[in-house]
Write a protein that holds these residues in place. Structure first.
Motif, PDB file in Angstrom:
ATOM      1  N   MET A  44       2.354   3.330  42.777  1.00 50.87           N
ATOM      2  CA  MET A  44       1.708   2.086  42.468  1.00 50.87           C
ATOM      3  C   MET A  44       0.702   1.998  43.851  1.00 50.87           C
ATOM      4  O   MET A  44      -0.558   1.728  43.538  1.00 50.87           O
ATOM      5  CB  MET A  44       2.837   1.024  42.517  1.00 50.87           C
ATOM      6  CG  MET A  44       3.394   0.998  41.098  1.00 50.87           C
ATOM      7  SD  MET A  44       4.542  -0.808  41.158  1.00 50.87           S
ATOM      8  CE  MET A  44       3.293  -1.998  41.406  1.00 50.87           C
ATOM      9  N   ILE A  66       9.073   3.708  42.627  1.00 50.98           N
ATOM     10  CA  ILE A  66       8.080   2.763  42.066  1.00 50.98           C
ATOM     11  C   ILE A  66       6.938   2.405  43.204  1.00 50.98           C
ATOM     12  O   ILE A  66       5.654   2.386  42.703  1.00 50.98           O
ATOM     13  CB  ILE A  66       8.659   1.597  41.641  1.00 50.98           C
ATOM     14  CG1 ILE A  66       9.610   2.025  40.475  1.00 50.98           C
ATOM     15  CG2 ILE A  66       7.627   0.468  41.087  1.00 50.98           C
ATOM     16  CD1 ILE A  66      10.651   0.821  39.932  1.00 50.98           C
ATOM     17  N   TYR A  92       3.382  10.479  41.496  1.00 51.21           N
ATOM     18  CA  TYR A  92       4.601  10.230  40.946  1.00 51.21           C
ATOM     19  C   TYR A  92       5.540  11.358  41.137  1.00 51.21           C
ATOM     20  O   TYR A  92       6.642  11.496  41.573  1.00 51.21           O
ATOM     21  CB  TYR A  92       4.667  10.167  39.343  1.00 51.21           C
ATOM     22  CG  TYR A  92       5.922   9.816  38.673  1.00 51.21           C
ATOM     23  CD1 TYR A  92       6.707   8.569  39.028  1.00 51.21           C
ATOM     24  CD2 TYR A  92       6.665  10.641  38.027  1.00 51.21           C
ATOM     25  CE1 TYR A  92       7.951   8.448  38.581  1.00 51.21           C
ATOM     26  CE2 TYR A  92       7.927  10.861  37.470  1.00 51.21           C
ATOM     27  CZ  TYR A  92       8.612   9.445  37.654  1.00 51.21           C
ATOM     28  OH  TYR A  92       9.750   9.355  37.322  1.00 51.21           O
TER      29      TYR A  92
END
Length: 619
Positions: free
Chosen positions: A515, A511, A546
């Motif tokens: 971000m 994550i 990602y």
């Protein structure tokens, strides 16, 4: 390669058009096979669809019998012009042979130049000033996104791959700060307990009591009991979770030390992050070759005409047919022989085996690199050169083990693919037994698919552990798999604790990387005035980052598993004062509860010190 006409015939190949090798296009884009491309533009000669040409010839013959040759010629011309208005015919245009034996207009023909000028003049007359808008139409959002993508494409790659990798290394550095990783892990564990406990208390002591106290009653007693039972279920889950955590609390502390050591190892062996790029390139290269073979295989079928009824099955209803409510739709499809179908399954198996082999080589390289790093006393010089040594060792000595392990996964995947094929054909295969047989077949195949999915997951996990045993002791694959299986049984709670910690850690890194990368890219793209919008390129950067984070966390997960087995081997093979554990892992070992954390190996174990220890210690 010759073209295929509108009637599913390949020019010069099928019997109907064996003497017509060239392809001529109608205005609709349909292909007509012809004997030769027209050598001049003639407005009195037409090329038509086959059945239309037969009808025109029949009409001309009948007119010639009644009125002579001139009447036949005139009838043929008028019929051709009529069908040309329906785009079933087109006059002959001076053409040359192009790619695929197609007839394309001759650019050097003066007649074709006149046609082009006439068409251009007609368009100009239609689009005079009174119909033209004052301003050009605005660009579409897709056009603007395409322009932004062209301007920022190099920066997107830089942020998506390199900046994302740097962010990943920064995340690993942060996790190695004292108390950061323990705070996160124990916070997540308590958060899971609080979630289950809070939901259970709310359902049991708030919602159920509030519904029971309603006057007049709105909810039935059954609904109230269901809410109570759901509350009990969540409270039970929280109790089970608390019991599990209490049983493995010491091992969780050890797992945190193992994860910290894995972060340290990944920070030292930076080349491991870029090895997945090599794997991806190898997979893409194989996929290109495999795709070419599959295209040739797909084109080897026989083309047949099929007729479908709409609505489906209406052709069996005499009333629908009589009322004209049933329509027949003609189409073409490929029909493959039994040998071709077997070739499909063979190529699918090749795809599974090769792709899994490439992944297995990557796991072996990671495992060997980390084992070399762990069993080195002075880790100051244990840097990325160990990765080069690991690549050489994997390709020199362990290709057979990787091939055997990937073969097992490929066989399982092929069985799953065959079950999926049967699931798609179950309506045809079980139709004779009625609806009950179809439903039963679907249930059985679904259960088989679920079982094979579980087998595949277990086999992949055991393969990963076996590759680590190979990296540690240079075992053959079968012996490594057996040792890995018994190692899992001996240290089941420790492996469970490491699984909990590693899942939380990898999820956090997965994550954090996209971000933070997206945040940095968004702020940088804001400084580029030539971009129409920053949101499209930023979203594209997030997708690439990602993917980078996914490969990053896969490598980290493999490193954590390898450090775990290195630690187990370290405790089983060396006395406490000679072990290789360092840093946070050594602090966890020296906490006084080591004998409760690692189950000892059987007394008859044939293990010896890892083969890489001696040469690495000399570094």
């Amino acid at each position: 390669t010759h073209m295929m006409d509108y009637d599913a015939n390949i020019c010069s190949v099928n019997t109907e058009v064996a003497d017509k090798p060239y392809a001529y296009f109608l205005p609709t884009g349909q292909v007509i096979c012809v004997k030769e491309c027209p050598s001049e533009t003639d407005y009195t000669k037409f090329i038509c669809q086959y059945e239309v040409q037969d009808e025109i010839d029949s009409t001309a013959e009948a007119a010639e019998l009644l009125g002579g040759e001139a009447a036949g010629t005139q009838a043929k011309l008028l019929s051709s012009i009529y069908y040309a208005t329906q785009y079933k015919c087109i006059f002959e245009i001076d053409s040359v042979v192009g790619p695929g034996y197609t007839c394309i207009p001759n650019p050097e023909s003066p007649d074709n130049a006149m046609l082009a000028e006439a068409a251009e003049a007609g368009v100009s007359n239609m689009l005079d000033d009174e119909y033209m808008p004052a301003d050009p139409p605005p660009e579409s959002a897709f056009d603007q996104f395409s322009e932004d993508l062209m301007h920022a494409f190099p920066l997107i790659l830089i942020f998506g791959f390199f900046v994302a990798a740097m962010v990943g290394f920064a995340a690993l550095r942060i996790l190695r700060i004292p108390f950061v990783l323990p705070f996160i892990i124990w916070g997540c564990i308590l958060g899971v307990f609080a979630f289950f406990f809070g939901i259970g208390c709310m359902l049991k002591y708030y919602t159920a009591d509030a519904w029971a106290a309603e006057d007049p009653a709105i909810h039935t007693s059954t609904e109230i009991k269901m809410v109570e039972y759901m509350g009990y279920f969540f409270l039970s889950c929280s109790a089970i979770w608390a019991c599990i955590i209490c049983c493995v609390r010491h091992r969780i502390a050890l797992a945190i030390g193992i994860t910290k050591e894995a972060c340290r190892a990944m920070g030292s062996l930076t080349l491991l992050v870029f090895f997945p790029v090599i794997q991806t390139a190898a997979l893409i290269a194989f996929s290109c070759v495999w795709f070419v073979y599959m295209v040739y295989l797909a084109s080897s079928g026989d083309i047949v005409k099929v007729t479908y009824s709409y609505p489906t099955g209406c052709d069996t209803d005499p009333l629908a047919v009589a009322a004209g409510a049933c329509y027949s739709i003609e189409s073409t499809e490929y029909v493959y022989s039994e040998n071709t179908q077997k070739a499909y399954w063979y190529f699918l198996f090749c795809w599974f085996w090769t792709s899994e082999f490439i992944m297995a080589i990557g796991q072996l390289v990671v495992a060997i690199s980390v084992c070399l790093w762990y069993f080195t006393r002075d880790k100051t010089f244990a840097k990325s050169q160990l990765v080069i040594q690991a690549i050489y060792t994997a390709f020199r000595y362990h290709l057979g083990s990787a091939a055997f392990g990937s073969l097992i996964i490929a066989i399982i995947k092929t069985i799953r693919a065959f079950i999926a094929y049967l699931q798609g054909q179950v309506d045809k295969l079980a139709a004779k037994g009625g609806k009950a047989a179809v439903a039963l077949a679907k249930i059985i195949l679904c259960c088989l698919q679920c079982c094979m999915w579980c087998v595949e997951k277990c086999a992949k996990f055991l393969n990963k552990m076996a590759y680590i045993q190979i990296a540690l002791f240079s075992y053959s694959f079968c012996k490594a798999a057996r040792c890995a299986f018994f190692l899992i049984l001996r240290n089941l709670l420790l492996i469970a604790a490491v699984a909990i910690v590693s899942e939380f850690t990898c999820a956090l890194v997965l994550i954090f990387i996209p971000m933070m990368t997206t945040f940095l890219a968004y702020n940088f793209f804001h400084t580029m005035p030539e971009l129409n919008s920053v949101f499209g390129v930023t979203f594209f950067t997030m997708c690439i980052s990602y993917f980078t984070a996914l490969k990053f966390t896969e490598t980290l997960g493999m490193i954590i598993s390898t450090i775990l087995q290195c630690y187990v081997a370290d405790t089983e093979l060396f006395p406490p004062d000679e072990r290789y554990a360092e840093g946070s892992l050594k602090a966890s070992v020296s906490s006084g509860t080591d004998h409760h954390k690692v189950a000892p190996a059987p007394a008859s174990s044939e293990k010896s010190a890892p083969a890489e220890v001696e040469p690495v210690e000399a570094l």
